[in-house]
Design a protein around this motif. Structure first.
Motif, PDB file in Angstrom:
ATOM      1  N   UNK A   3     -12.860   9.275  -8.474  1.00 40.13           N
ATOM      2  CA  UNK A   3     -12.758   7.925  -7.908  1.00 40.13           C
ATOM      3  C   UNK A   3     -11.287   7.507  -7.827  1.00 40.13           C
TER       4      UNK A   3
ATOM      5  N   UNK B 290     -23.169   3.333  -7.712  1.00 41.63           N
ATOM      6  CA  UNK B 290     -23.500   4.266  -8.793  1.00 41.63           C
ATOM      7  C   UNK B 290     -23.375   3.618 -10.156  1.00 41.63           C
ATOM      8  N   UNK B 291     -22.356   2.775 -10.341  1.00 42.88           N
ATOM      9  CA  UNK B 291     -22.223   2.215 -11.682  1.00 42.88           C
ATOM     10  C   UNK B 291     -23.247   1.110 -11.913  1.00 42.88           C
TER      11      UNK B 291
ATOM     12  N   UNK C 164       0.822  -1.217   0.000  1.00 44.60           N
ATOM     13  CA  UNK C 164       0.000   0.000   0.000  1.00 44.60           C
ATOM     14  C   UNK C 164       0.849   1.256   0.000  1.00 44.60           C
TER      15      UNK C 164
ATOM     16  N   UNK D 244     -25.974   3.061 -13.200  1.00 46.01           N
ATOM     17  CA  UNK D 244     -25.757   3.665 -14.520  1.00 46.01           C
ATOM     18  C   UNK D 244     -26.138   2.680 -15.617  1.00 46.01           C
TER      19      UNK D 244
ATOM     20  N   UNK E 180     -14.668  -6.686 -14.558  1.00 41.80           N
ATOM     21  CA  UNK E 180     -13.570  -5.717 -14.468  1.00 41.80           C
ATOM     22  C   UNK E 180     -12.287  -6.299 -15.038  1.00 41.80           C
TER      23      UNK E 180
ATOM     24  N   UNK F 224     -12.014   3.962   2.542  1.00 41.74           N
ATOM     25  CA  UNK F 224     -11.633   3.306   1.284  1.00 41.74           C
ATOM     26  C   UNK F 224     -12.712   2.320   0.835  1.00 41.74           C
TER      27      UNK F 224
ATOM     28  N   UNK G 122     -19.491   3.087  -2.917  1.00 43.62           N
ATOM     29  CA  UNK G 122     -20.275   4.152  -3.559  1.00 43.62           C
ATOM     30  C   UNK G 122     -20.150   4.083  -5.073  1.00 43.62           C
ATOM     31  N   UNK G 123     -18.910   3.824  -5.524  1.00 45.42           N
ATOM     32  CA  UNK G 123     -18.696   3.744  -6.973  1.00 45.42           C
ATOM     33  C   UNK G 123     -19.451   2.549  -7.560  1.00 45.42           C
TER      34      UNK G 123
ATOM     35  N   UNK H  66      -6.558  -0.938 -12.373  1.00 52.86           N
ATOM     36  CA  UNK H  66      -6.668   0.297 -11.587  1.00 52.86           C
ATOM     37  C   UNK H  66      -6.726  -0.026 -10.093  1.00 52.86           C
ATOM     38  N   UNK H  67      -7.514  -1.037  -9.730  1.00 48.29           N
ATOM     39  CA  UNK H  67      -7.629  -1.418  -8.325  1.00 48.29           C
ATOM     40  C   UNK H  67      -6.375  -2.135  -7.848  1.00 48.29           C
TER      41      UNK H  67
ATOM     42  N   UNK I  64     -20.547  -8.830 -12.578  1.00 53.85           N
ATOM     43  CA  UNK I  64     -19.954  -7.570 -13.015  1.00 53.85           C
ATOM     44  C   UNK I  64     -18.840  -7.124 -12.082  1.00 53.85           C
TER      45      UNK I  64
ATOM     46  N   UNK J 279     -15.575   4.313  -0.454  1.00 56.47           N
ATOM     47  CA  UNK J 279     -15.320   4.862  -1.792  1.00 56.47           C
ATOM     48  C   UNK J 279     -15.671   3.830  -2.854  1.00 56.47           C
ATOM     49  N   UNK J 280     -15.197   2.602  -2.642  1.00 53.16           N
ATOM     50  CA  UNK J 280     -15.459   1.553  -3.631  1.00 53.16           C
ATOM     51  C   UNK J 280     -16.936   1.197  -3.641  1.00 53.16           C
TER      52      UNK J 280
ATOM     53  N   UNK K  31      -3.687   0.470  -7.195  1.00 52.40           N
ATOM     54  CA  UNK K  31      -4.017   1.510  -6.227  1.00 52.40           C
ATOM     55  C   UNK K  31      -3.634   1.027  -4.833  1.00 52.40           C
TER      56      UNK K  31
ATOM     57  N   UNK L  85     -10.300  -4.377   1.265  1.00 53.23           N
ATOM     58  CA  UNK L  85     -11.020  -3.150   0.898  1.00 53.23           C
ATOM     59  C   UNK L  85     -11.872  -3.378  -0.346  1.00 53.23           C
TER      60      UNK L  85
ATOM     61  N   UNK M  97      -4.806  -0.016  -2.197  1.00 50.94           N
ATOM     62  CA  UNK M  97      -5.924  -0.596  -1.442  1.00 50.94           C
ATOM     63  C   UNK M  97      -5.686  -2.099  -1.307  1.00 50.94           C
TER      64      UNK M  97
ATOM     65  N   UNK N 145      -6.489   6.747  -4.331  1.00 52.01           N
ATOM     66  CA  UNK N 145      -5.099   7.030  -3.960  1.00 52.01           C
ATOM     67  C   UNK N 145      -5.015   7.907  -2.720  1.00 52.01           C
TER      68      UNK N 145
END
Lengths: 244, 248
Positions: A102, B11-12, A75, B15, B88, B1, B7-8, B96-97, B83, B4-5, B100, B106, B102, A107
């Motif tokens: 996001x 939302x997706x 991390x 979408x 992903x 953290x 919520x995303x 990306x994950x 999904x 954040x994931x 990152x 997480x 995390x 980060x």
């Protein structure tokens, strides 16, 4: 005085189906340097970059980013890296702003600084007017820019770009090169590319990979000492292929 | 953290047009089934009134509706969970994950929570409809709440199961069919059991849902659900950790 070391890799190896894709690559990168990774298709450039960023575990060898081992303290190490992979990791159904926010939150940018970070990275990548657009509806060039914006939004010490100028038009290529030079002042950049004139104009140092092995490492001025970079590249890779 | 994931993810999920279609379709089916049950109940109400200790409106209407909801969630949740990780991977956004700062925990908990938010909405839609029973009769609120709790726990179990299959696969379709197949298998274990005390039957989440469906809130059932969900989430985290640390 030499600048501090930001990234060092030692003896990286990665196999695929009993074939060594990356074979004992070691490299070092200091703050303020731009390092170019050159090589033919399938030479192991992308695999090397994936191992440097922790996207792919190496079969052996180790990577240290800002003095954190990427396997032992992933991390802390990953917080210092921004990565644009070969295929930009974009959620096609998200808006540009939402996606970048996001990425910024992932980060660990504190929420008070989110708006500034977003505005700065959009401005650097020329995305000021695209914030509300859906990523899937953008052209390839703009998607590439979003990919770069995602990699630099947290102002990382090491920026890793895998073929950053692919799919861009000449004006965009010029803008991105200016951006990379700018990034090279404050952080370290490592980029892979096919375009030799890109390496020539951007990189302080160049390394060449062939069949997974590192066959050349030197400053770009050394490489161009006898002629231009293209000749030097062909000379190095062909003499290596002949001796192998 | 984690938030954040979550919520995303939430939302997706929203979408995607398919999510709206599924929500609308489910709500329509609930309404249809609900009115069907009310109709049946009204037809036999006169005879029921002559019995001593006759079944009330709640158990003859709300419980079957929740039973159906449980069955539909079993089929729907794998379509959502596929999904979360497998897709992903296929879209190459997983990097990306991975790069990152995390941890796998997480990621897994964030994705699980994000999906649970959506499932809570679906259950709430059904619960709101069942709440209209309160307008016409003295509904048994205890039984209603036990049913809603049961459906939520069952949904969480299927979500955890689907997430694990999603982590194992690169192909979303394989992840979905795998999770759906295993959920069906577990359901059949419950259906085909001869007696209620069989060991195999007690493995099935549906068997533990049956008690809540009848209004019986049993601590053994609650512990079963907590164990089922946490085991699968831990397995998912472990699998991702393995994948990230050891080259295959």
């Amino acid at each position: 005085m030499t600048a501090p070391l930001t990234l060092s890799a030692c003896n990286l190896m990665r196999r695929r189906d009993n074939r060594l894709v990356v074979d004992g690559v070691s490299l070092e990168l200091r703050r303020g340097q731009v390092l170019g990774l050159l090589g033919h298709n399938g030479a192991g450039k992308s695999t090397t970059l994936q191992m440097l960023t922790g996207a792919l575990p190496p079969h052996s060898g180790q990577v240290e980013v800002c003095e954190y081992d990427i396997q032992k303290e992933p991390q802390k190490a990953k917080a210092c890296i921004g990565f644009l992979p070969e295929h930009p990791p974009l959620y096609r159904d998200m808006r540009v702003d939402d996606f970048l926010l996001f990425a910024a939150r992932l980060h660990r940018i504190p929420s008070a600084k989110l708006a500034d970070a977003l505005a700065l990275s959009k401005q650097r990548c020329g995305l000021q007017d695209s914030g509300r657009k859906i990523i899937g509806s953008l052209s390839k060039g703009y998607q590439q820019r979003v990919g770069i914006a995602q990699a630099i939004i947290h102002n990382p010490a090491v920026v890793v770009l895998d073929e950053p100028t692919v799919g861009l038009d000449p004006a965009q290529i010029r803008d991105i090169r200016t951006l990379i030079r700018e990034l090279g002042d404050s952080s370290s950049v490592i980029l892979s590319t096919h375009l030799l004139n890109e390496a020539e104009s951007l990189c302080d140092r160049v390394i060449i990979l062939q069949r997974g092995r590192l066959i050349y490492s030197g400053s770009s001025t050394e490489m161009m000492a006898n002629g231009n970079m293209e000749e030097a590249f062909l000379h190095i890779t062909e003499s290596e292929a002949a001796s192998a | 953290m984690i938030l954040t994931i979550a919520k995303k993810e939430f939302r997706s999920l929203f979408a995607a047009p398919s999510t709206w279609l599924m929500l609308a379709l489910m709500q329509f089916l609930f309404a249809w089934f609900y009115f069907g049950r009310i109709n049946d109940y009204l037809l036999v109400q006169a005879q029921l009134a002559r019995l001593d200790n006759a079944p009330g409106a709640t158990i003859s209407i709300a419980a079957p509706v929740c039973g159906m909801l449980a069955l539909m969630l079993m089929m729907l949740i794998p379509l959502f969970t596929m999904r979360l990780i497998a897709e992903e991977r296929r879209n190459q956004t997983w990097v990306l994950l991975l790069t990152a700062p995390v941890s796998s925990a997480h990621i897994v908990l964030g994705k699980f929570l994000g999906l649970m938010l959506l499932l809570v909405l679906i259950v709430a839609g059904c619960a709101a409809m069942l709440a209209t029973l309160l307008l016409g009769t003295h509904a048994d609120t205890g039984l209603l709440l036990a049913n809603i709790l049961g459906v939520l726990l069952l949904a969480a179990s299927y979500a955890a199961l689907g997430l694990y299959f999603s982590a194992l696969n690169k192909q979303p379709i394989i992840a979905a069919t795998g999770a759906m197949g295993l959920s069906f298998g577990l359901w059949l274990l419950e259906l085909s059991a001869n007696d209620n005390r069989g060991f195999l039957r007690s493995l099935s989440p549906n068997a533990h849902f049956q008690n809540l469906n009848m209004g019986l809130v049993n601590s053994a059932d609650l512990i079963y659900f907590v164990l089922f969900i946490s085991t699968l989430l831990l397995l998912t985290i472990r699998h991702l950790n393995n994948e990230r640390r050891n080259a295959s």
